[in-house]
Scaffold this active site. Sequence first.
Site, short mmCIF file in Angstrom:
data_model
loop_
_atom_site.label_atom_id
_atom_site.label_comp_id
_atom_site.label_asym_id
_atom_site.label_seq_id
_atom_site.Cartn_x
_atom_site.Cartn_y
_atom_site.Cartn_z
N ARG A 20 93.47 76.00 29.73
CA ARG A 20 93.71 74.63 29.26
C ARG A 20 92.41 74.21 28.59
O ARG A 20 91.36 74.22 29.22
CB ARG A 20 94.04 73.73 30.46
N GLU A 28 102.42 66.67 23.12
CA GLU A 28 103.42 67.56 23.70
C GLU A 28 104.25 68.15 22.55
O GLU A 28 104.36 67.55 21.48
CB GLU A 28 104.32 66.79 24.67
N ARG A 62 95.54 76.71 35.95
CA ARG A 62 95.00 77.14 34.66
C ARG A 62 93.49 76.94 34.67
O ARG A 62 92.99 75.99 35.27
CB ARG A 62 95.59 76.31 33.52
#
Length: 132
Positions: A20, A28, A62
């Site tokens: 990330r 998004e 992540r």
Amino acid sequence: VSDGDTITVLDESKTQHKIRLAGIDAPEKIQPFGQASKKSLSELIYQKQVSVSWEKTDRYQRIVGKVSLQDQDICLEQVKRGMAWHYKQYQRDQTQEDRLKYDRAEREARNNRIGLWSDDAPIEPSKFRHAK
């Protein structure tokens, strides 16, 4: 490249790591500029050797990291291109120097109506996610 702020990398032992990108929040996929942000990140790093500096993982396990290609800060580049917000909620995790660079890059992109800032009312991804 999953979206404008998430990638999967292979390390030297061919182990996959989901990354990330630190300091930014990209639209998004279903938001305006979501696909453009993904495309921008792909153009920057797809199939290239990058380095990732990191100190923590997120709640999805992540790695949250600063991604670099040679001397170029890819996270910052996404902000400069108007393809991501400077993620102020997590700016305490950045160095003061990076915090200032990312903030300045966002203001310049916003003032010049670059990328997502060309939209009359861009919605921060964090607010978009919470509204769903």
